[in-house]
Every structure is written in C-alpha cells, then in structure tokens.
Design a protein around this motif. Structure first.
Motif, mmCIF file in Angstrom:
data_model
loop_
_atom_site.group_PDB
_atom_site.id
_atom_site.type_symbol
_atom_site.label_atom_id
_atom_site.label_comp_id
_atom_site.label_asym_id
_atom_site.label_seq_id
_atom_site.Cartn_x
_atom_site.Cartn_y
_atom_site.Cartn_z
ATOM 1 N N SER A 10 0.819 -1.219 0.000
ATOM 2 C CA SER A 10 0.000 0.000 0.000
ATOM 3 C C SER A 10 0.845 1.257 0.000
ATOM 4 N N ALA A 11 2.015 1.208 0.658
ATOM 5 C CA ALA A 11 2.914 2.365 0.724
ATOM 6 C C ALA A 11 4.287 1.873 1.147
ATOM 7 N N LEU A 12 5.311 2.655 0.831
ATOM 8 C CA LEU A 12 6.673 2.265 1.197
ATOM 9 C C LEU A 12 6.953 2.530 2.669
ATOM 10 N N TYR A 52 -7.693 -14.210 -1.063
ATOM 11 C CA TYR A 52 -6.861 -13.082 -0.640
ATOM 12 C C TYR A 52 -7.446 -11.735 -1.043
ATOM 13 N N GLY A 53 -8.540 -11.755 -1.785
ATOM 14 C CA GLY A 53 -9.355 -10.574 -1.973
ATOM 15 C C GLY A 53 -8.972 -9.652 -3.104
ATOM 16 N N PRO A 54 -9.699 -8.528 -3.196
ATOM 17 C CA PRO A 54 -9.529 -7.580 -4.300
ATOM 18 C C PRO A 54 -8.361 -6.635 -4.087
ATOM 19 N N GLY A 55 -7.688 -6.281 -5.175
ATOM 20 C CA GLY A 55 -6.678 -5.239 -5.120
ATOM 21 C C GLY A 55 -7.355 -3.890 -5.000
ATOM 22 N N MET A 56 -7.094 -3.160 -3.908
ATOM 23 C CA MET A 56 -7.715 -1.867 -3.647
ATOM 24 C C MET A 56 -6.648 -0.776 -3.645
ATOM 25 N N GLY A 57 -6.990 0.373 -4.155
ATOM 26 C CA GLY A 57 -6.059 1.494 -4.185
ATOM 27 C C GLY A 57 -6.429 2.473 -5.273
ATOM 28 N N GLU A 58 -5.730 3.604 -5.295
ATOM 29 C CA GLU A 58 -6.018 4.648 -6.277
ATOM 30 C C GLU A 58 -5.455 4.313 -7.656
ATOM 31 N N ASN A 59 -4.515 3.373 -7.715
ATOM 32 C CA ASN A 59 -3.786 3.122 -8.960
ATOM 33 C C ASN A 59 -4.262 1.895 -9.715
ATOM 34 N N GLU A 93 -14.973 6.762 0.416
ATOM 35 C CA GLU A 93 -14.135 6.625 1.607
ATOM 36 C C GLU A 93 -12.864 7.453 1.481
ATOM 37 N N LEU A 94 -12.242 7.393 0.308
ATOM 38 C CA LEU A 94 -11.008 8.151 0.090
ATOM 39 C C LEU A 94 -11.277 9.650 0.174
ATOM 40 N N LYS A 95 -12.384 10.082 -0.407
ATOM 41 C CA LYS A 95 -12.743 11.509 -0.361
ATOM 42 C C LYS A 95 -12.962 11.967 1.075
ATOM 43 N N ALA A 96 -13.693 11.167 1.850
ATOM 44 C CA ALA A 96 -13.956 11.525 3.243
ATOM 45 C C ALA A 96 -12.663 11.588 4.047
ATOM 46 N N ALA A 97 -11.740 10.636 3.805
ATOM 47 C CA ALA A 97 -10.472 10.631 4.522
ATOM 48 C C ALA A 97 -9.618 11.837 4.142
#
Length: 388
Positions: free
Chosen positions: A135-137, A246-253, A292-296
């Motif tokens: 998700s992040a470095l 293991y589910g869906p890949g989630m993220g902005e990219n 969710e991203l907008k609210a965060a």
C-alpha cells in the motif's frame, strides 16, 4: 449431443429469468472471469469452483484449456498462463467481465488486497487488510491505507459500519494514532474493542480467532500468513478449504476488479472468491472506495501522511542525550511502538525525566517513577509516541 445442448439452453434461460427476478432487467448479474491454469490441484479443481459458483447464480467465464460443461459457465480457451492473463485483461477491458479471479497479478505500489476469512470461534466473517501487494513504502502510512482499503471493501459487501482493529505488530500503535487523528477531524471510523480484558483497538491473537473486529489491519506479509492459516488450518496446509481468498486489489492506482487466490486454493475457496467478486460488483465497490477516500482526504489524510514522513526524517537525525539521575521506576506507560521505544526514553531523558524501556505482557512499556507519569505522558503525546 443435441440433448445436452437443449438442456444447456433451458438452464441458461432459467438463469436469465432468475436475473430478471432477482436484480431487475436493468441490473444483470456480474460476470466474473477465472483463470484456471497454474493451480497445484489442477485445472479441474478450478472448473469445479466455477460450477459451484454458477449454481449460486453467478455467471463465470473460465479461462483454461478445456471446454466447460456446466450451465452458467463459459470457457475462453487458451494454451498457456501468459495467454490466460492476456485473456483476463481483455475480458475486463472490454466489459465482458466485471471482475476477475486469478492466482497472481502485478499490482502497482499503492495497491494491496483485502482478504476475507471465517473466524473459527463464532463462524464470523472478518476482512484482513491487507494480504498481498504494497500500500505504501512507509510502514505506518501503509497500515493506515490498509485500514481505509479494508473499510471500503467491507462497506461494499454490505457491512454498513465496519469495526476496525489493528493487529499488535510493528507500526500498529502509530497507525492507531494517525487513524484517531482522522477520526477527530471528521472521518467516521469505528474502532473495535479487543476481547481481552484490557480492551483497546490493538488486537491480539485471541481476537483473530474470535473475530473481535470486522476489519483486521496488518501489513500484507502478516496478512498473507493469516490467510493461509485461516484457510487451511484443518487440512495441513496443502489445500486451502475455507474462506474467500486473498481478496480484491484496492487502491487509487487500479481501475479493474482483480481478486487473488493461491495456487493452493481449493474449489471451496475459489468459489468463495468468485462470490466475493460478485458481491463487490453488486455493491458498486468503485463508488464506495471513492467516497471513503474523499472523506479521509477531507479529514486531512494527505497532510497526515506528509507529517508522518517529516517526523520520520526528523527522527533520523539523533543527538547524544545525558541520562538523568536514576530513580525507582514502578509506573508504566503503554502504547509505544517497539521500534520507537528507545527514542521515547531518550525524549524523556532530554526533559530531565529518568525512564527505562521494558516489555510488559501486552507489549513495550516505558518505566518511570509514579510521580512523573502525567508529565511524561504529556511529553510523549506531544512528540507523537502515544495517542491521547
């Protein structure tokens, strides 16, 4: 042959009729693509999973080397795994499929997968955020993003107000502090309470088994291990038999719905992953994630991450600090990251407060004199080592 074709046409007709009755003519069921090559259990295991999902009313396109014979399952014939992944991309890009289930996918940095398991104590579903990808470095930023990804995934699957817990690993305390800041700034996060007597949103091993939260936040390596344990604890590890993968890949990219299963995933888990994908499509996961991203971000997510990075860079420049005179240390301050423990002690020394590092039964502690606790807590809060 003719009888089989007629029977299949009849079955497909009834499936279409079920679509109309269940979802309305304007909202047909999602089509989920599945790559079948590469499984340790053979392609037949994946075809079986597709047939099981189809019997639950999900349309499946299997990408494999053999034609399917089950109503509700179509086949895209390929000759290699490379061809299979190209076929998956084509189906998703063209809109012929709205989601895909596969055994590996090269997610970019910023994207990670949210798994779903069945917890053994009460048979409750729990989302593991996250299980593959990065998700992040920065570790703390990654855990905060994982929490957001898990919340969005759970909401898209119908959990209106998912409770969030953070597994007791490196970075969890700092991530909790950042999530509390988001909450205080207006982001509606609902923290879970540990089933242990001391409570709190930082979860222990017992909480994994009990399902004390809807979303369990962990780094993806830890999450990956958890997925393997939950899915194959009754089979010896070679066959994943329980859960949703293991589910869906989630993220902005990422703009595609890609869910991951393992090469060890058996038909029940692959079927669960197909169901998981269909749920996300029905729940309009893209809109949920965007909201969710907008609210965060409205609550200051970007500034929060920038502050974390600046604090980390500032912390890299250390200076020698003189130890104050020793005192009897009988009080404890909890909630400090193991990697920050010595820095926290040094921060107190700098303010002429004698302290020592220690390890309590629930994690790292700062030991100090009882009379200095309140002053020390204020200093550690101000410097970001603990939350208020």
């Amino acid at each position: 042959m003719a009888d089989k074709q007629i029977n299949r046409m009849i079955a497909d007709t009834f499936l279409k009729l079920a679509d109309s009755l269940e979802t309305g003519a304007q909202a047909p069921r999602a089509v989920i693509a599945l790559t079948a090559m590469g499984s340790e259990h053979g392609e037949a295991e994946l075809y079986q999973a597709a047939a099981m999902a189809a019997r639950q009313g999900i349309k499946v396109k299997v990408i494999g080397t053999q034609p399917a014979t089950c109503p509700g399952v179509e086949t895209v014939l390929i000759a290699s795994e490379e061809e299979g992944h190209k076929a998956l991309e084509t189906l998703l890009d063209s809109g012929e499929a709205q989601g895909g289930v596969t055994m590996h996918y090269p997610f970019p940095i910023g994207v990670s997968t949210v798994g779903r398991v069945i917890t053994p104590a009460k048979g409750k579903a729990m989302y593991i955020a996250t299980t593959t990808g990065t998700s992040a470095l920065d570790r703390v930023e990654g855990l905060v993003r994982n929490a957001l990804y898990g919340i969005a995934t759970a909401k898209a699957c119908g959990v209106a107000e998912p409770t969030v817990g953070l597994l007791n690993i490196d970075g969890a305390r700092q991530a909790e502090i950042q999530l509390q800041k988001l909450q205080n700034s207006g982001y509606p996060i609902r923290f879970a309470a540990s089933g242990r007597s001391d409570g709190g949103a930082v979860m222990r091993g017992n909480d994994l088994l009990m399902g004390s939260c809807d979303v369990m936040v962990a780094d993806s390596l830890t999450g990956n291990i958890l997925m393997k344990m939950f899915s194959s604890y009754s089979t010896g590890g070679s066959y994943e038999s329980v859960g949703y993968g293991y589910g869906p890949g989630m993220g902005e990219n990422i703009d595609k719905l890609i869910l991951i299963v393992s090469r060890a995933s058996g038909a029940p888990v692959v079927k669960g992953a197909i169901e998981f994908a269909a749920e996300l499509v029905r729940g309009d996961y893209k809109s949920v994630f965007a909201a969710e991203l907008k609210a965060a971000k409205q609550a200051g997510l970007d500034a929060l991450f920038a502050g974390c990075r600046a604090q980390k860079q500032a912390g890299e420049a250390t200076e020698a600090v003189v130890q104050p005179p020793k005192e009897v240390v009988t009080a404890e301050i909890h909630g400090i990251e193991i990697l920050d423990l010595e820095d926290a002690v040094q921060a107190l020394w700098k303010e002429k407060i004698y302290a020592e590092s220690g390890m309590g039964c629930t994690g790292p502690v700062v030991l100090l004199a009882e009379a200095k606790v309140e002053q020390a807590r204020s200093i550690l809060i101000a410097k970001g080592y603990i939350g208020e």
